[in-house]
Design an enzyme around this catalytic site. Structure first.
Site, PDB file in Angstrom:
ATOM      1  CG  HIS A  25       9.864  -8.942  15.879  1.00  0.00           C
ATOM      2  ND1 HIS A  25      10.490  -9.642  14.870  1.00  0.00           N
ATOM      3  CD2 HIS A  25       9.067  -8.038  15.255  1.00  0.00           C
ATOM      4  CE1 HIS A  25      10.086  -9.180  13.698  1.00  0.00           C
ATOM      5  NE2 HIS A  25       9.228  -8.212  13.911  1.00  0.00           N
ATOM      6  CE  LYS A  71       6.535  -9.661  11.269  1.00  0.00           C
ATOM      7  NZ  LYS A  71       5.860  -9.257  12.443  1.00  0.00           N
ATOM      8  CB  VAL A  94       2.116 -17.381  -7.889  1.00  0.00           C
ATOM      9  CG1 VAL A  94       3.316 -16.518  -7.545  1.00  0.00           C
ATOM     10  CG2 VAL A  94       0.846 -16.811  -7.287  1.00  0.00           C
ATOM     11  CE  LYS A 135      15.884  -4.303  14.399  1.00  0.00           C
ATOM     12  NZ  LYS A 135      16.214  -3.190  13.499  1.00  0.00           N
ATOM     13  CE  LYS A 157       1.106  -1.426  14.456  1.00  0.00           C
ATOM     14  NZ  LYS A 157       2.384  -0.939  13.917  1.00  0.00           N
ATOM     15  CG  HIS A 207      13.318  -7.320  10.741  1.00  0.00           C
ATOM     16  ND1 HIS A 207      11.961  -7.491  10.795  1.00  0.00           N
ATOM     17  CD2 HIS A 207      13.582  -6.202  11.457  1.00  0.00           C
ATOM     18  CE1 HIS A 207      11.421  -6.517  11.502  1.00  0.00           C
ATOM     19  NE2 HIS A 207      12.375  -5.720  11.917  1.00  0.00           N
ATOM     20  NE  ARG A 241      -1.130 -10.235 -10.068  1.00  0.00           N
ATOM     21  CZ  ARG A 241      -1.862 -11.233 -10.581  1.00  0.00           C
ATOM     22  NH1 ARG A 241      -1.677 -12.475 -10.155  1.00  0.00           N
ATOM     23  NH2 ARG A 241      -2.781 -11.005 -11.491  1.00  0.00           N
TER      24      ARG A 241
END
Length: 477
Positions: free
Chosen positions: A234, A142, A88, A176, A328, A172, A46
């Site tokens: 993942h 994602k 969009v 790896k 986390k 991703h 944008r």
């Protein structure tokens, strides 16, 4: 059938992912001579800017996120870049984008890194502008939904313009090196595959630990949580690579067929087989950090930690538990797979305690493979032989000196351009993952399960440790 793209369109080209990963990856590929000299790269978002402003933006990102020795002739790369502002919701914007691509752009690779709510209007705009033809393919970053139903809506929208053979769903982790090396380890070495089953393996652990908290993802993360953010994609992809049967070849359909079989064989998680947690204030890496509720600015029941005992109900893995753990504000950033073999059935060494062999596959931050073996301690042993566990380490940078350590997105972007789907996720894989995860969330709702608190800088709530220890298993740390 593979068909190399002549144009690469980057949607969300001014976003964080583009700055940290996409532009550095493309620059590194250019430096290595891996991009076709005629490949045209067009960024779109944008933000209003022209080609020169976008090149300056890209230069700043490269100087910040890509080591100087990997940039190569940076001016040459920047000259590849073009930019087209795009809204969009405005069909005319796509007409202008198509004009920027030009009539020579017959084979377009599209990388879509936008909010899922924008997928459908973006697909409609691409199709109307003639950018979704037979030579085009689309990569989807994602999140692809929050459950099976919303995932199907997104996939239906994309499938209305692109057939499955031209849809590249990105995880991703699959880019790896060590994740790909897991396939080489299993299927290129006769040492492991005959032992890769319930008869010889006692259990498998998969850990994904993050030291960070919410960063700039507060709103997204609070409606997502650890189960949907990490386990659904993942961790289940890593599990399927560990547990899959040998494919007939290293072709995309053969590999993905075997992964789907594993995902469909996952037993629904039962009561007492999952634990959730949410971090409170503590210390990570010597720094005092706030709790989740403090970072968010309100109370929440979103989980930042999940531990699961999973089972793959087939002949190869019957009775072997797969322990999954992610969270986390963990003590360290780590992604690893531990394969714990069974102990020897009978020890000939009287009075000596043997330990089962372990295979540890480190994915990040260090890429390495460690095999733990029992070996004799040097000495004359007048009082009996002494044994000790000895690690055999394969540090990938040492084993392949002179090879550059590449960003995962380099592999994935190159495969998108070359139209190779092997390391991308097929629709039936995504839906099998969501079906399993949705049942876990339903169970949590029935049990009214709320996250247990844990201190930042710890390995999660004590219940997560107990999930494995009640089976006599100790988490690898």
């Amino acid at each position: 059938m593979r068909s190399r793209a002549d144009t690469l369109l980057l949607f969300g080209a001014t976003g964080d992912l583009a700055q940290r990963m996409l532009l550095p990856s493309l620059c590194a590929l250019n430096a290595g001579g891996l991009l076709d000299p005629n490949l045209k790269i067009i960024g779109t978002a944008r933000t209003a800017m022209d080609d020169a402003e976008f090149r300056n933006f890209a230069r700043a990102a490269l100087e910040k996120f890509l080591p100087a020795e990997r940039r190569g002739p940076i001016a040459e790369f920047l000259n590849r870049l073009h930019y087209q502002p795009l809204d969009v919701t405005n069909p005319d914007s796509f007409t202008e984008l198509a004009a920027k691509v030009g009539p020579e752009g017959k084979r377009v690779a599209i990388f879509l890194s936008t909010a899922p709510s924008l997928f459908e209007p973006t697909i409609r705009g691409l199709e109307a502008a003639g950018l979704a033809g037979d030579g085009s393919r689309i990569g989807l970053e994602k999140p692809l939904g929050l459950d099976l139903a919303s995932s199907r809506e997104i996939n239906d929208a994309v499938a209305s313009a692109f057939p499955e053979r031209r849809i590249f769903r990105i995880d991703h982790y699959l880019g790896k090196e060590t994740v790909q090396n897991l396939l080489a380890l299993r299927f290129a070495n006769i040492l492991f595959e005959p032992l890769w089953n319930a008869q010889h393996i006692e259990h498998v652990q998969i850990t994904v630990g993050e030291t960070v908290g919410l960063e700039k993802r507060a709103d997204f993360y609070d409606q997502t949580g650890a189960l949907r953010d990490m386990v659904q994609n993942h961790m289940l992809q890593l599990l399927s690579l560990v547990a899959m049967e040998p494919p007939s070849s290293f072709e995309s359909e053969a590999v993905r067929d075997e992964k789907v079989k594993v995902l469909r064989a996952l037993r629904p998680v039962g009561r007492g087989e999952s634990v959730t947690g949410q971090y409170r204030g503590g210390a990570v890496g010597g720094q005092i950090v706030p709790g989740y509720d403090e970072e968010l600015g309100r109370e929440s029941e979103t989980e930042t930690f999940v531990a699961i005992k999973a089972h793959v109900d087939n002949w190869r893995w019957k009775g072997v538990p797969f322990y999954l753990r992610t969270g986390k504000r963990m003590p360290k950033r780590v992604t690893e797979i531990l394969v714990q073999f069974r102990d020897v059935p009978h020890s000939i060494f009287k009075g000596v305690q043997t330990k089962p062999n372990k295979l540890l596959i480190g994915i990040q931050p260090e890429e390495n493979i460690t095999l733990s073996l029992m070996a004799k301690v040097p000495g004359l042993d007048r009082d009996g032989i002494a044994l000790r566990e000895v690690p055999l380490d394969i540090a990938m940078p040492d084993a392949f000196s002179g090879k550059e350590r590449r960003i995962a997105y380099e592999r994935l972007l190159l495969d998108l351009i070359d139209m190779d789907q092997t390391l991308f996720v097929r629709r039936d894989e995504v839906e099998a993952q969501w079906a399993w995860v949705d049942k876990i969330r339903e169970l949590w709702g029935e049990e009214r399960l709320t996250p247990k608190t844990y201190a930042a800088g710890s390995w999660g709530p004590s219940a997560g440790i107990a999930l494995a220890e009640r089976d006599g298993v100790t988490w690898h740390e």
